[in-house]
Every structure is written in C-alpha cells, then in structure tokens.
Design an enzyme around this catalytic site. Structure first.
Site, short mmCIF file in Angstrom:
data_model
loop_
_atom_site.label_atom_id
_atom_site.label_comp_id
_atom_site.label_asym_id
_atom_site.label_seq_id
_atom_site.Cartn_x
_atom_site.Cartn_y
_atom_site.Cartn_z
N ARG A 51 4.11 17.12 8.82
CA ARG A 51 4.08 16.49 7.50
C ARG A 51 5.37 16.79 6.74
NH1 ARG A 51 1.99 12.44 4.35
NH2 ARG A 51 0.86 13.14 2.52
N THR B 96 0.89 3.31 7.19
CA THR B 96 0.98 4.30 8.26
C THR B 96 0.93 3.60 9.61
OG1 THR B 96 -1.40 4.60 7.96
CG2 THR B 96 0.00 6.29 7.06
N SER C 158 -4.12 4.22 4.71
CA SER C 158 -4.14 4.99 3.48
C SER C 158 -5.50 5.65 3.27
CB SER C 158 -3.75 4.10 2.30
OG SER C 158 -3.61 4.83 1.10
#
Length: 578
Positions: A100, A388, A475
């Site tokens: 991340r 994503t 999301s």
C-alpha cells in the site's frame, strides 16, 4: 486453451432454472494445470504465456501487473499500491503482502485542514495527494524470494506494449472523459491522451515511449530505479515543484525507506470451508468475514436466488460491518485494530441481533462499541478511491495469488512522470483527525498507510484444498461483489461463472465513471432479474436506484481436479488456462 471474451451484449438467455439473465451463456474456461483471470485481455494473455513457459504465480503476477501498468493506467500501475494474498502450496501457507502507498515523512494529521475546515476533494487531488508508491517494491521483493524466471524477462511484454502500442479500451476512455478538467492540466498526460483539443477515442492505438524507457531501466536495475534512483528523483522534483511552501513535500529518503509489510491473514470458517483474506489496512477482508459469520445462522442455500430475502440479509449484515469498518479500520502499525474482537462469536451474535426480521435497519447503522486505548474512535467516512484492478492466478504447482492494485481515483493524482501515472492515495486518509474529541483511526501520520476496501480472497475446502481465488475492482463496493460471489458458490452451489453473473445488489453510494451524480441507497443492477425485486425492496423501506452496478470480479475455481476461470462480463475481463 480456452479464451472467454467478456461481453455486455444484452442478449436473451436463461439460467438458474429458467430465470432470465442479461448475459449470453458460455461454457466455463477450464484447464488441468493453471489459470489466470484479469480485467484486460492483454494482461490475461501475458500471464498465460508466463505460466506456459514454466513460470510460477509470482512470475505471472509481475508480468501481468507490469502490463496492466501500461494498458490500464487509469486504475493501477507502478506509481500506486497493491495488496497481494499469496498461497504457497508447498508449505501450505498464506502470506498477506502489503504494498500500500505510504504517507511521506513530512505528512501531519492536519495537513488537509484550512481554517479548521477540511479541504475539498478537488483541492487535495493533484500533487498534495501523492503518497509513496509500493507496487513495484512488492513485485520485486516477492520475485526475489519466490520467482523462477529472470526478472528482466518478465518486464519484456510491458515494454513491448508501451513501445509498439495497444488499443485503448472504453473504460479508460470514459475515465479520462470524467476527469478531463484536471488531467488536461498535465503536459505528459495531455500529450499522450489528447489529439489536439479532443481526447483520443476508444480503440486508438496507444504508445507510451517514456514508459517504455522507464520499464527498460526497471528491467535492468530492479526496484532501485524507483526507490533509490532516477525515477524516484524525478517524481520528487516534479511533485514538489507543483506544491506551495506550506504543503508537505516528498523526499528521496521517503522512497529509500519504503518497505513492503506482511500483514495478518484473516481466517474464518464458513459452511465447512476456510476463508482467507487480508487484514488491516485492507479492510474488505474483515468486512466479508464478519458478514459471512453473521449469515451462517441463516439457511441461504434453501432460499430462492430470485427472492428478495437472501439479498436483504446480505445487504443488512454488510451495512453493519461497513459501519465497523469506517470506525475501526486503520494502519495497525499506528493504531490499535480490534480484529479479533470484531470476529468474536459473541460480538457477531450481538451485531446479528440488529438485523430486522423483515425490512431494513432504519437510519444509518452504527458501529459496534469496542474500546481502544480507553476510547471509542470516531466514525468518519471520508473519501474513497474509485478505480482499481485485480488479477487472480493459480499455477501448475498449486500456488495461488489474489492481487488487487490501485492508484486511487481514475488516473490517480493526474500527474505523469516518465510515463508513469502517480497515485492519489493521500486523499484516502481522513482529513479530519478528531471528531468531537474522538480520534480517527485513519488520520494522517508520517509513514502511515490509508485504509482500503480492497478484498483479495482465497477459499479452501474443509480438507485445505484450494477452492476459490477471487477479488474485484470497485472501490467501496468491492466487499459486496466478493461476498455475493462467495455466497453464490458456497451457499447456492453455483459454478463460479454463474456466481459472478448474479446481479449486484448492495447498499451504498455508487461512483459512476461517466455520470456527475452519485446515487445513494440500495443499488440494484439494471437488466437483471433484480429489477423485478424492486417493489419488494421498496416495501422493505429501501431507497432504490436501478443503475449499472459494474463489478470486475476475476476468479478461479478448483473443482474435481479441474481449474475454471470466472470472468466478470460487465468489464472486458478474460480467463486463460491450460
């Protein structure tokens, strides 16, 4: 080798005992040795070729993500971050690798506050929103430990697409149209995606020579080219040149100090199966695990798929777990995270008792009360990133990867450096550090990582044999997409493709990639049998919005010695196996 090309053709078909479906019926992709599934055919074919040449799941992950960085830069790339759930078949061990993005060393809790008020989203986006990316370091370090094929060879397909071109898909085009005002301000982005005053149309042959040069250097120097070298220095210089004296700056030391982390693997049992998912700060896995534990008291498998009741139960239980996520999810290196308390059987029973016998919970469900360091954290929603990408892999040795990656909202921060789109993940932190005296778990701190709804998941049967590998873009809707698919397979005993084809029905706010409005309430997917349930849902008290609810599930099912690829036909997804 069987290739399934996804389609959004609204053809008449029947599935599930004569019930209508808006998808054409196709046979499942299958293989005896390996399978890959991704939202883009360039990415899928790359993974297939790597596995065909004797590479393993880690090798395929590297090559696929590199190609995805070229052909789907609106959603993911080496300028962003990723979570990869890896199953090592030989050791029968799960690893949760956290790549991340991370806040720079100059970050502070109130950096997005002005005159005691949080800055608007559009003011945060841009150079202020860039965090230190982690995707490339995760790929390189995991490859050094687990990969089989040479690193340089795995970068070749991405270099080829960046040099020789690829066809821009409609999803990328729509996102650029949606974000055109801010993207048009970046000279590199405008040079690549605009033809004079018009955005390049979908289907245009796209080439990114600057990205090709960057990838050649990454092939030669590995991740040091970003974290200790030229690319990192260029990013620092470009981002800082666009910031004011009062803004938090990036430093090359921030890049040098970045490391991937191995997080807690969440494990529960459901219907005799083992569910493995990612721990915080990737909060979707805990959401799905809590929800499944609540659902286990209901006999979902005996309920008709086309009835409203099972969908009501999934909706209400997930509304409760989402409230828990908003209050408690955060970076476990910085805040106490009550994972075990939230999965405790007594706590789950208490939360389940809040589900009405019929109808919906009135108002906004509250999080359960778990005290951390003597305090109950604030429940602050904040901004959620929009876009994503996901890949699922099973190799010939039985290793598996579910990997979801992102750069934040479409085209990230709207800044391109040396062909690489930079992330906008600083915007995913809570802009307000305290609410009525209560601390936000997701507040900004130097070196901290923002929470995410990303939900890479792997399921094994009661004997520990691999059964499902899955995840999705989407999301805040990601956990709901994954939940629906797991319930479809484990409760309704559907093949993976039919489970993915089930309509998307969940409560939340839908971020549409092409529309200026964001409907909130029960989101019911258009042109599915779910439309017939709208009167039932309205009677239950839901505000209902019938809209396209576009998931992007990429999944693999292992059953009776065969490996099946499942692809989401709502997106340009494909599966390839052998």
């Amino acid at each position: 080798m069987l290739l399934k090309v996804s389609s959004l053709l609204l053809l008449s078909a029947t599935v599930l005992a004569g019930q209508p479906s808006h998808f054409p019926i196709q046979s499942n992709d299958s293989g005896d040795h390996f399978m890959v599934s991704a939202t883009n055919s360039y990415v899928t074919s790359t993974g297939y070729e790597v596995l065909k040449k004797g590479g393993n799941a880690i090798d395929a992950m590297v090559a696929m993500q590199m190609v995805m960085s070229v052909v789907e830069p609106d959603m993911t790339g080496i300028g962003g971050g990723t979570f990869a759930l890896y199953y090592d078949a030989k050791k029968r061990k799960f690893h949760a690798f956290d790549g991340r993005e991370e806040a720079p060393s100059s970050a502070s809790p109130d950096m997005f506050m002005r005159n005691n008020k949080p800055m608007k989203r559009d003011d945060i986006f841009g150079p202020r929103s860039v965090a230190i990316p982690g995707t490339l370091r995760l790929m390189y370090q995991t490859h050094q430990k687990y990969g089989k094929l040479p690193w340089q060879d795995l970068i070749v397909p991405a270099i080829s697409y960046a040099t020789n071109g690829y066809s821009m898909n409609s999803y990328t085009h729509d996102i650029i149209v949606r974000e055109r005002d801010r993207l048009s301000k970046d000279p590199e982005i405008k040079t690549l995606y605009w033809d004079k005053n018009d955005i390049q149309s979908a289907g245009t042959l796209m080439k990114n020579p600057k990205m090709a040069k960057t990838l050649m250097n990454i092939a030669k120097y590995g991740d040091s080219y970003l974290y200790e070298g030229t690319l990192g220095q260029h990013i620092v210089e470009e981002v800082n040149s666009r910031l004011t004296d009062d803004d938090a700056k990036l430093t090359l030391s921030d890049f040098k100090n970045y490391q991937i982390k191995e997080r807690e693997v969440i494990h529960i049992r459901y219907r005799g199966n083992h569910i493995y998912s990612f721990g915080y700060p990737a909060s979707g896995g805990l959401m799905v695990s809590q929800t499944l534990k609540m659902l286990e008291d209901y006999d979902i498998g005996e309920m008709a798929i086309t009835d409203a009741e099972p969908w009501r139960l999934m909706t209400e239980t997930m509304r409760l777990t989402k409230a828990d996520r908003i209050r408690y999810a955060g970076d476990p290196d910085y805040v106490e995270t009550p994972t075990q308390q939230l999965l405790d059987d007594d706590y789950i029973a208490t939360r389940r008792s809040l589900v009405p016998k019929d109808g919906s919970i009135k108002g906004k469900p509250a999080a359960g009360n778990v005290t951390l360091n003597g305090k109950i954290p604030a429940e602050y929603q904040g901004y959620e990133s929009h876009d994503t990408g996901h890949i699922s892999i099973v190799d010939s040795e039985g290793n598996a990867i579910a990997m979801t990656s992102t750069i934040g909202s479409g085209m990230g921060a709207g800044i391109m450096v040396d062909g690489v789109i930079l992330n906008a993940q600083m915007a995913n932190f809570s802009t307000v550090p305290y609410i009525k005296g209560k601390p936000s778990q997701n507040s900004i701190e130097a070196g901290k990582r923002p929470r995410s709804a990303i939900t890479p998941t792997i399921v094994t049967d009661k004997n520990g044999k691999l059964r499902l590998v899955l995840g999705s873009p989407g999301s805040a809707q990601i956990p709901g997409y994954v939940l629906k698919t797991i319930v479809g397979v484990l409760d309704w005993e559907l093949p993976i493709q039919q489970a993915i084809d089930l309509p998307n029905i969940q409560y939340g706010t839908k971020i549409d990639r092409t529309k200026p409005y964001n409907p909130k309430g029960l989101l019911v997917e258009k042109r599915t049998f779910a439309e017939r349930l709208v009167p039932n849902f309205e009677q239950m008290g839901y505000p209902v919005h019938v809209i396209p609810v576009v998931s992007g599930i990429n999944a693999i099912e292992v059953k009776d010695g065969e490996i099946y690829g499942g692809t989401d036909r709502r997106r340009g997804s494909t599966s390839l196996g052998d």
